[in-house]
Write an enzyme that holds these catalytic residues in place. Sequence first.
Site, mmCIF file in Angstrom:
data_model
loop_
_atom_site.group_PDB
_atom_site.id
_atom_site.type_symbol
_atom_site.label_atom_id
_atom_site.label_comp_id
_atom_site.label_asym_id
_atom_site.label_seq_id
_atom_site.Cartn_x
_atom_site.Cartn_y
_atom_site.Cartn_z
ATOM 1 N N PRO A 4 0.829 -1.213 0.000
ATOM 2 C CA PRO A 4 0.000 0.000 0.000
ATOM 3 C C PRO A 4 0.864 1.264 0.000
ATOM 4 O O PRO A 4 1.871 1.336 0.706
ATOM 5 C CB PRO A 4 -0.785 -0.098 1.313
ATOM 6 C CG PRO A 4 -0.576 -1.465 1.840
ATOM 7 C CD PRO A 4 0.662 -1.998 1.221
ATOM 8 N N HIS A 5 0.450 2.219 -0.806
ATOM 9 C CA HIS A 5 1.143 3.507 -0.859
ATOM 10 C C HIS A 5 0.160 4.552 -1.361
ATOM 11 O O HIS A 5 -0.913 4.200 -1.850
ATOM 12 C CB HIS A 5 2.383 3.429 -1.754
ATOM 13 C CG HIS A 5 2.098 2.925 -3.139
ATOM 14 N ND1 HIS A 5 1.865 1.593 -3.406
ATOM 15 C CD2 HIS A 5 1.974 3.571 -4.313
ATOM 16 C CE1 HIS A 5 1.628 1.454 -4.711
ATOM 17 N NE2 HIS A 5 1.676 2.639 -5.272
ATOM 18 N N GLY A 6 0.538 5.809 -1.234
ATOM 19 C CA GLY A 6 -0.374 6.886 -1.603
ATOM 20 C C GLY A 6 -0.430 7.147 -3.099
ATOM 21 O O GLY A 6 0.378 6.626 -3.868
#
Length: 145
Positions: free
Chosen positions: A63-65
């Site tokens: 997960p990352h922005g």
Amino acid sequence: MAKEILSAENILLNQNFSNKEEAIRGTGQVLVDKGYVEAAYIEKMLEREELTSTYMGNFVAIPHGTEDAKKSVNESGLSILQVPSGVDFGDGNIVKVLIGIAGKDNEHLEILSQIAIVCSEEENIEKLVNAKSAQEILELFSEVN
């Protein structure tokens, strides 16, 4: 002095989540708590997941922005959450290792390539899932340079 991108405090073992949103929030919260990102980054991680799943195969999600989340990043950092019982990321994809990434400038590309190297070996994934200490996980990533 800049913080380490990955330290033992950023690694949580034996986590349990009832769904992927909870898992992503947990992964992001470590980054917030350690000062790598502002709280707004977590929402951008969830937004990113809506666009396309961060499930990478081999029980791993990263997960990352979103692109516009960069303004919420104070400095590059990683969080690693081990979920031995797994969390469903949809389509039958079970995740047992979540690696949250916050990259300042273009540092995330280098971070991603290190993660890809570690996670490309199934035995490494097994080591991540079965690690009994944060130190074991740190050692796996420190071998990659």
